[in-house]
Write a protein that holds these residues in place. Structure first.
Motif, PDB file in Angstrom:
ATOM      1  N   LYS A   7       0.914  -1.220  -0.046  1.00  0.00           N
ATOM      2  CA  LYS A   7       0.256  -0.079  -0.139  1.00  0.00           C
ATOM      3  C   LYS A   7       0.950   1.354  -0.003  1.00  0.00           C
ATOM      4  O   LYS A   7       0.546   2.354  -0.747  1.00  0.00           O
ATOM      5  N   ALA A   8       2.089   1.215   0.897  1.00  0.00           N
ATOM      6  CA  ALA A   8       2.902   2.257   1.047  1.00  0.00           C
ATOM      7  C   ALA A   8       3.588   2.628  -0.356  1.00  0.00           C
ATOM      8  O   ALA A   8       3.560   3.951  -1.057  1.00  0.00           O
ATOM      9  N   ARG A   9       4.078   1.262  -0.994  1.00  0.00           N
ATOM     10  CA  ARG A   9       4.936   1.659  -2.331  1.00  0.00           C
ATOM     11  C   ARG A   9       3.663   2.124  -3.435  1.00  0.00           C
ATOM     12  O   ARG A   9       4.475   3.034  -4.296  1.00  0.00           O
ATOM     13  N   THR A  10       2.850   1.658  -3.578  1.00  0.00           N
ATOM     14  CA  THR A  10       1.424   2.029  -4.402  1.00  0.00           C
ATOM     15  C   THR A  10       1.196   3.655  -4.497  1.00  0.00           C
ATOM     16  O   THR A  10       1.463   4.251  -5.374  1.00  0.00           O
ATOM     17  N   SER A  11       1.110   4.079  -2.983  1.00  0.00           N
ATOM     18  CA  SER A  11       0.723   5.346  -2.763  1.00  0.00           C
ATOM     19  C   SER A  11       2.018   6.257  -3.372  1.00  0.00           C
ATOM     20  O   SER A  11       1.987   7.256  -3.903  1.00  0.00           O
ATOM     21  N   MET A  12       3.187   6.030  -3.140  1.00  0.00           N
ATOM     22  CA  MET A  12       4.559   6.676  -3.575  1.00  0.00           C
ATOM     23  C   MET A  12       4.597   6.717  -5.080  1.00  0.00           C
ATOM     24  O   MET A  12       4.778   7.534  -5.750  1.00  0.00           O
ATOM     25  N   LYS A  13       4.125   5.526  -5.564  1.00  0.00           N
ATOM     26  CA  LYS A  13       4.414   5.303  -7.194  1.00  0.00           C
ATOM     27  C   LYS A  13       3.117   6.166  -7.790  1.00  0.00           C
ATOM     28  O   LYS A  13       3.661   6.840  -8.913  1.00  0.00           O
ATOM     29  N   LYS A  14       2.117   6.447  -7.150  1.00  0.00           N
ATOM     30  CA  LYS A  14       1.256   7.246  -7.689  1.00  0.00           C
ATOM     31  C   LYS A  14       1.386   8.710  -7.933  1.00  0.00           C
ATOM     32  O   LYS A  14       1.179   9.272  -8.959  1.00  0.00           O
ATOM     33  N   VAL A  15       2.374   9.019  -6.799  1.00  0.00           N
ATOM     34  CA  VAL A  15       2.923  10.354  -6.791  1.00  0.00           C
ATOM     35  C   VAL A  15       3.925  10.744  -7.886  1.00  0.00           C
ATOM     36  O   VAL A  15       3.865  11.697  -8.504  1.00  0.00           O
ATOM     37  N   ILE A  16       4.756   9.598  -7.791  1.00  0.00           N
ATOM     38  CA  ILE A  16       5.814   9.671  -9.008  1.00  0.00           C
ATOM     39  C   ILE A  16       5.123   9.624 -10.523  1.00  0.00           C
ATOM     40  O   ILE A  16       5.618  10.524 -11.264  1.00  0.00           O
ATOM     41  N   THR A  17       4.097   8.986 -10.509  1.00  0.00           N
ATOM     42  CA  THR A  17       3.379   9.082 -11.855  1.00  0.00           C
ATOM     43  C   THR A  17       2.978  10.404 -12.328  1.00  0.00           C
ATOM     44  O   THR A  17       3.065  10.915 -13.256  1.00  0.00           O
ATOM     45  N   ALA A  18       2.194  11.077 -11.050  1.00  0.00           N
ATOM     46  CA  ALA A  18       1.690  12.001 -11.574  1.00  0.00           C
ATOM     47  C   ALA A  18       2.722  13.197 -11.681  1.00  0.00           C
ATOM     48  O   ALA A  18       2.411  14.203 -12.662  1.00  0.00           O
ATOM     49  N   ILE A  19       3.792  13.342 -11.127  1.00  0.00           N
ATOM     50  CA  ILE A  19       4.908  14.322 -11.155  1.00  0.00           C
ATOM     51  C   ILE A  19       5.523  14.086 -12.690  1.00  0.00           C
ATOM     52  O   ILE A  19       5.674  15.166 -13.219  1.00  0.00           O
ATOM     53  N   GLU A  20       5.755  12.830 -13.070  1.00  0.00           N
ATOM     54  CA  GLU A  20       6.022  12.653 -14.353  1.00  0.00           C
ATOM     55  C   GLU A  20       5.245  12.966 -15.662  1.00  0.00           C
ATOM     56  O   GLU A  20       5.581  13.358 -16.540  1.00  0.00           O
ATOM     57  N   ALA A  21       3.901  12.950 -15.084  1.00  0.00           N
ATOM     58  CA  ALA A  21       2.957  13.540 -16.207  1.00  0.00           C
ATOM     59  C   ALA A  21       2.952  15.028 -16.073  1.00  0.00           C
ATOM     60  O   ALA A  21       2.401  15.515 -17.200  1.00  0.00           O
ATOM     61  N   GLY A  22       3.471  15.666 -15.132  1.00  0.00           N
ATOM     62  CA  GLY A  22       3.615  17.119 -15.155  1.00  0.00           C
ATOM     63  C   GLY A  22       2.185  17.698 -14.584  1.00  0.00           C
ATOM     64  O   GLY A  22       1.929  18.962 -14.616  1.00  0.00           O
ATOM     65  N   ASP A  23       1.336  16.909 -13.742  1.00  0.00           N
ATOM     66  CA  ASP A  23       0.273  17.541 -13.251  1.00  0.00           C
ATOM     67  C   ASP A  23       0.469  17.772 -11.699  1.00  0.00           C
ATOM     68  O   ASP A  23       0.366  16.783 -10.884  1.00  0.00           O
ATOM     69  N   LYS A  24       0.822  19.168 -11.648  1.00  0.00           N
ATOM     70  CA  LYS A  24       1.193  19.691 -10.007  1.00  0.00           C
ATOM     71  C   LYS A  24      -0.078  19.541  -9.085  1.00  0.00           C
ATOM     72  O   LYS A  24       0.078  19.008  -8.034  1.00  0.00           O
ATOM     73  N   LYS A  25      -1.404  19.951  -9.471  1.00  0.00           N
ATOM     74  CA  LYS A  25      -2.280  19.585  -8.642  1.00  0.00           C
ATOM     75  C   LYS A  25      -2.662  18.262  -8.223  1.00  0.00           C
ATOM     76  O   LYS A  25      -2.741  17.932  -7.056  1.00  0.00           O
ATOM     77  N   VAL A  26      -2.695  17.447  -9.092  1.00  0.00           N
ATOM     78  CA  VAL A  26      -3.063  16.036  -8.798  1.00  0.00           C
ATOM     79  C   VAL A  26      -1.899  15.547  -7.904  1.00  0.00           C
ATOM     80  O   VAL A  26      -2.137  14.717  -6.978  1.00  0.00           O
ATOM     81  N   ALA A  27      -0.580  15.773  -8.255  1.00  0.00           N
ATOM     82  CA  ALA A  27       0.487  15.462  -7.513  1.00  0.00           C
ATOM     83  C   ALA A  27       0.564  15.756  -5.849  1.00  0.00           C
ATOM     84  O   ALA A  27       1.089  14.934  -5.322  1.00  0.00           O
ATOM     85  N   GLN A  28       0.083  17.041  -6.000  1.00  0.00           N
ATOM     86  CA  GLN A  28      -0.024  17.655  -4.408  1.00  0.00           C
ATOM     87  C   GLN A  28      -1.092  16.878  -3.885  1.00  0.00           C
ATOM     88  O   GLN A  28      -0.877  16.532  -2.643  1.00  0.00           O
ATOM     89  N   GLU A  29      -2.391  16.501  -4.390  1.00  0.00           N
ATOM     90  CA  GLU A  29      -3.373  15.897  -3.725  1.00  0.00           C
ATOM     91  C   GLU A  29      -3.062  14.474  -3.517  1.00  0.00           C
ATOM     92  O   GLU A  29      -3.289  13.933  -2.274  1.00  0.00           O
ATOM     93  N   LEU A  30      -2.301  13.832  -4.392  1.00  0.00           N
ATOM     94  CA  LEU A  30      -1.921  12.462  -4.138  1.00  0.00           C
ATOM     95  C   LEU A  30      -0.659  12.389  -3.037  1.00  0.00           C
ATOM     96  O   LEU A  30      -0.557  11.596  -2.103  1.00  0.00           O
ATOM     97  N   PHE A  31       0.235  13.409  -2.934  1.00  0.00           N
ATOM     98  CA  PHE A  31       1.383  13.370  -2.142  1.00  0.00           C
ATOM     99  C   PHE A  31       0.668  13.818  -0.491  1.00  0.00           C
ATOM    100  O   PHE A  31       0.989  12.983   0.448  1.00  0.00           O
ATOM    101  N   GLN A  32      -0.779  14.449  -0.553  1.00  0.00           N
ATOM    102  CA  GLN A  32      -1.317  14.496   0.889  1.00  0.00           C
ATOM    103  C   GLN A  32      -2.152  13.273   1.304  1.00  0.00           C
ATOM    104  O   GLN A  32      -1.955  12.961   2.471  1.00  0.00           O
TER     105      GLN A  32
END
Length: 87
Positions: free
Chosen positions: A27-52
């Motif tokens: 679960k922890a790895r998956t949550s980190m990968k989601k943030v990394i994917t959002a960062i690579e996609a260039g979507d700052k707002k989604v990345a911030q939400e997923l980071f939270q």
């Protein structure tokens, strides 16, 4: 193989604990990968939400000792820096 009753019980407990720990670690790895994917996609707002959403998950895993607290702190710091660096 375990011979005594207590040793057999410890084998059962270890198996149950291992399953639980693998689930939390995944679960922890998956949550980190989601943030990394959002960062690579260039979507700052989604990345911030997923980071939270990621922070309490990884903090709980660190509290339980599945990952060292400094490793989790390092990941949080680096991901947050990448999010802040996004345009």
């Amino acid at each position: 193989m375990a011979n005594s009753a207590s040793a057999r019980k410890r084998v059962r407990q270890a198996a149950k604990s291992r399953q639980h720990n693998m689930s939390l670690r995944s679960k922890a790895r998956t949550s980190m990968k989601k943030v990394i994917t959002a960062i690579e996609a260039g979507d700052k707002k989604v990345a911030q939400e997923l980071f939270q959403e990621m922070v309490p998950v990884v903090d709980a895993v660190a509290r339980k000792g599945l990952y060292h607290k400094n490793k989790i702190a390092r990941h949080k710091s680096r991901l947050n820096a990448k999010i802040k660096a996004m345009a």
